[in-house]
Design a protein around this motif. Structure first.
Motif, PDB file in Angstrom:
ATOM      1  N   ALA A 130     -47.280   4.242 -24.565  1.00 60.61           N
ATOM      2  CA  ALA A 130     -46.997   3.500 -23.251  1.00 60.61           C
ATOM      3  C   ALA A 130     -47.078   1.919 -23.655  1.00 60.61           C
ATOM      4  O   ALA A 130     -46.206   1.150 -23.216  1.00 60.61           O
ATOM      5  CB  ALA A 130     -47.356   3.829 -22.015  1.00 60.61           C
ATOM      6  N   PHE A 131     -48.122   1.598 -23.854  1.00 62.73           N
ATOM      7  CA  PHE A 131     -48.531   0.105 -24.186  1.00 62.73           C
ATOM      8  C   PHE A 131     -47.671  -0.400 -25.064  1.00 62.73           C
ATOM      9  O   PHE A 131     -47.240  -1.481 -25.181  1.00 62.73           O
ATOM     10  CB  PHE A 131     -49.974  -0.002 -24.599  1.00 62.73           C
ATOM     11  CG  PHE A 131     -50.557  -1.479 -24.828  1.00 62.73           C
ATOM     12  CD1 PHE A 131     -50.723  -2.327 -23.314  1.00 62.73           C
ATOM     13  CD2 PHE A 131     -50.628  -2.082 -25.896  1.00 62.73           C
ATOM     14  CE1 PHE A 131     -51.095  -3.439 -23.631  1.00 62.73           C
ATOM     15  CE2 PHE A 131     -51.045  -3.597 -25.940  1.00 62.73           C
ATOM     16  CZ  PHE A 131     -51.282  -4.224 -24.597  1.00 62.73           C
ATOM     17  N   ARG A 132     -47.268   0.131 -26.190  1.00 64.81           N
ATOM     18  CA  ARG A 132     -46.378  -0.209 -27.237  1.00 64.81           C
ATOM     19  C   ARG A 132     -44.978  -0.369 -26.734  1.00 64.81           C
ATOM     20  O   ARG A 132     -44.351  -1.679 -27.158  1.00 64.81           O
ATOM     21  CB  ARG A 132     -46.364   0.428 -28.652  1.00 64.81           C
ATOM     22  CG  ARG A 132     -47.644   0.258 -29.268  1.00 64.81           C
ATOM     23  CD  ARG A 132     -47.246   1.183 -30.624  1.00 64.81           C
ATOM     24  NE  ARG A 132     -47.416   2.857 -30.611  1.00 64.81           N
ATOM     25  CZ  ARG A 132     -48.645   3.378 -30.627  1.00 64.81           C
ATOM     26  NH1 ARG A 132     -49.617   2.733 -31.142  1.00 64.81           N
ATOM     27  NH2 ARG A 132     -48.574   4.756 -30.606  1.00 64.81           N
ATOM     28  N   LYS A 133     -44.635   0.396 -25.860  1.00 58.11           N
ATOM     29  CA  LYS A 133     -43.356   0.100 -25.194  1.00 58.11           C
ATOM     30  C   LYS A 133     -43.322  -0.999 -24.249  1.00 58.11           C
ATOM     31  O   LYS A 133     -42.283  -1.787 -24.359  1.00 58.11           O
ATOM     32  CB  LYS A 133     -43.074   1.340 -24.418  1.00 58.11           C
ATOM     33  CG  LYS A 133     -42.494   2.618 -25.436  1.00 58.11           C
ATOM     34  CD  LYS A 133     -42.222   3.824 -24.398  1.00 58.11           C
ATOM     35  CE  LYS A 133     -41.886   4.936 -25.192  1.00 58.11           C
ATOM     36  NZ  LYS A 133     -41.458   6.390 -24.541  1.00 58.11           N
ATOM     37  N   LEU A 134     -44.274  -1.324 -23.765  1.00 62.22           N
ATOM     38  CA  LEU A 134     -44.255  -2.405 -22.808  1.00 62.22           C
ATOM     39  C   LEU A 134     -44.234  -3.735 -23.480  1.00 62.22           C
ATOM     40  O   LEU A 134     -43.649  -4.773 -23.154  1.00 62.22           O
ATOM     41  CB  LEU A 134     -45.417  -2.520 -21.765  1.00 62.22           C
ATOM     42  CG  LEU A 134     -45.507  -1.492 -20.774  1.00 62.22           C
ATOM     43  CD1 LEU A 134     -46.816  -1.392 -19.959  1.00 62.22           C
ATOM     44  CD2 LEU A 134     -44.089  -1.523 -19.767  1.00 62.22           C
ATOM     45  N   ALA A 135     -44.972  -3.875 -24.932  1.00 64.24           N
ATOM     46  CA  ALA A 135     -45.291  -4.933 -25.656  1.00 64.24           C
ATOM     47  C   ALA A 135     -43.765  -5.134 -26.375  1.00 64.24           C
ATOM     48  O   ALA A 135     -43.667  -6.326 -26.817  1.00 64.24           O
ATOM     49  CB  ALA A 135     -46.347  -4.587 -26.654  1.00 64.24           C
ATOM     50  N   ALA A 136     -43.257  -4.243 -26.620  1.00 60.98           N
ATOM     51  CA  ALA A 136     -41.886  -4.227 -27.225  1.00 60.98           C
ATOM     52  C   ALA A 136     -40.843  -4.895 -26.457  1.00 60.98           C
ATOM     53  O   ALA A 136     -40.566  -5.303 -25.464  1.00 60.98           O
ATOM     54  CB  ALA A 136     -41.386  -3.156 -27.915  1.00 60.98           C
ATOM     55  N   ALA A 185     -58.897  -1.057 -22.624  1.00 60.10           N
ATOM     56  CA  ALA A 185     -58.853  -2.050 -22.894  1.00 60.10           C
ATOM     57  C   ALA A 185     -57.181  -2.414 -23.082  1.00 60.10           C
ATOM     58  O   ALA A 185     -56.762  -3.437 -23.165  1.00 60.10           O
ATOM     59  CB  ALA A 185     -59.005  -2.281 -24.442  1.00 60.10           C
ATOM     60  N   LEU A 186     -56.358  -1.277 -22.917  1.00 60.52           N
ATOM     61  CA  LEU A 186     -54.774  -1.645 -22.618  1.00 60.52           C
ATOM     62  C   LEU A 186     -54.226  -1.436 -21.296  1.00 60.52           C
ATOM     63  O   LEU A 186     -53.302  -0.921 -20.832  1.00 60.52           O
ATOM     64  CB  LEU A 186     -54.231  -0.361 -23.463  1.00 60.52           C
ATOM     65  CG  LEU A 186     -54.406  -0.458 -25.035  1.00 60.52           C
ATOM     66  CD1 LEU A 186     -53.897   0.819 -25.687  1.00 60.52           C
ATOM     67  CD2 LEU A 186     -54.153  -1.654 -25.548  1.00 60.52           C
ATOM     68  N   GLY A 187     -55.282  -1.567 -20.277  1.00 62.02           N
ATOM     69  CA  GLY A 187     -54.725  -1.627 -18.833  1.00 62.02           C
ATOM     70  C   GLY A 187     -54.662  -0.119 -18.274  1.00 62.02           C
ATOM     71  O   GLY A 187     -53.792   0.202 -17.432  1.00 62.02           O
ATOM     72  N   PHE A 188     -55.652   0.868 -18.901  1.00 64.79           N
ATOM     73  CA  PHE A 188     -55.706   2.270 -18.521  1.00 64.79           C
ATOM     74  C   PHE A 188     -54.308   2.884 -18.830  1.00 64.79           C
ATOM     75  O   PHE A 188     -53.587   3.618 -17.968  1.00 64.79           O
ATOM     76  CB  PHE A 188     -56.200   2.363 -17.199  1.00 64.79           C
ATOM     77  CG  PHE A 188     -57.420   2.037 -16.840  1.00 64.79           C
ATOM     78  CD1 PHE A 188     -58.561   2.885 -17.348  1.00 64.79           C
ATOM     79  CD2 PHE A 188     -58.162   0.979 -16.588  1.00 64.79           C
ATOM     80  CE1 PHE A 188     -60.011   2.536 -17.439  1.00 64.79           C
ATOM     81  CE2 PHE A 188     -59.288   0.463 -16.336  1.00 64.79           C
ATOM     82  CZ  PHE A 188     -60.219   1.181 -16.728  1.00 64.79           C
ATOM     83  N   GLN A 189     -53.688   2.631 -20.085  1.00 66.72           N
ATOM     84  CA  GLN A 189     -52.477   3.149 -20.559  1.00 66.72           C
ATOM     85  C   GLN A 189     -52.970   3.903 -21.814  1.00 66.72           C
ATOM     86  O   GLN A 189     -53.407   3.479 -22.701  1.00 66.72           O
ATOM     87  CB  GLN A 189     -51.455   2.211 -20.604  1.00 66.72           C
ATOM     88  CG  GLN A 189     -50.937   1.519 -19.475  1.00 66.72           C
ATOM     89  CD  GLN A 189     -49.819   0.396 -19.569  1.00 66.72           C
ATOM     90  OE1 GLN A 189     -49.636   0.292 -20.759  1.00 66.72           O
ATOM     91  NE2 GLN A 189     -49.633  -0.277 -18.498  1.00 66.72           N
TER      92      GLN A 189
END
Length: 71
Positions: free
Chosen positions: A65-71, A57-61
């Protein structure tokens, strides 16, 4: 809690335990060890599952790592 006609309330938990049995090393040989050892191994797996496991659901991350990209 859940009532009898709502059979899908437990689907997420059943899915997690299926993943736990498949991906972790909690096998019959672990079940023969002490309860405290088994709890320790399940706790380690929960930390892995919640922090580093890849999520589709997070693009296989992993979530971090997903939180860092979203910030």
């Amino acid at each position: 809690m859940s009532r009898r006609p709502y059979c899908y309330d437990n689907a997420h938990v059943e899915s997690f335990f299926g993943t736990l049995k498949t991906e972790s090393d909690v096998t019959e040989r672990r079940l023969q060890q002490s309860v405290s050892t088994l709890i320790s191994h399940v706790d380690d797996y929960l930390r892995f599952y919640n922090r580093r496991r890849l999520r589709s659901a997070l693009g296989f991350q992993p979530p971090a790592a997903f939180r860092k990209l979203a910030a």
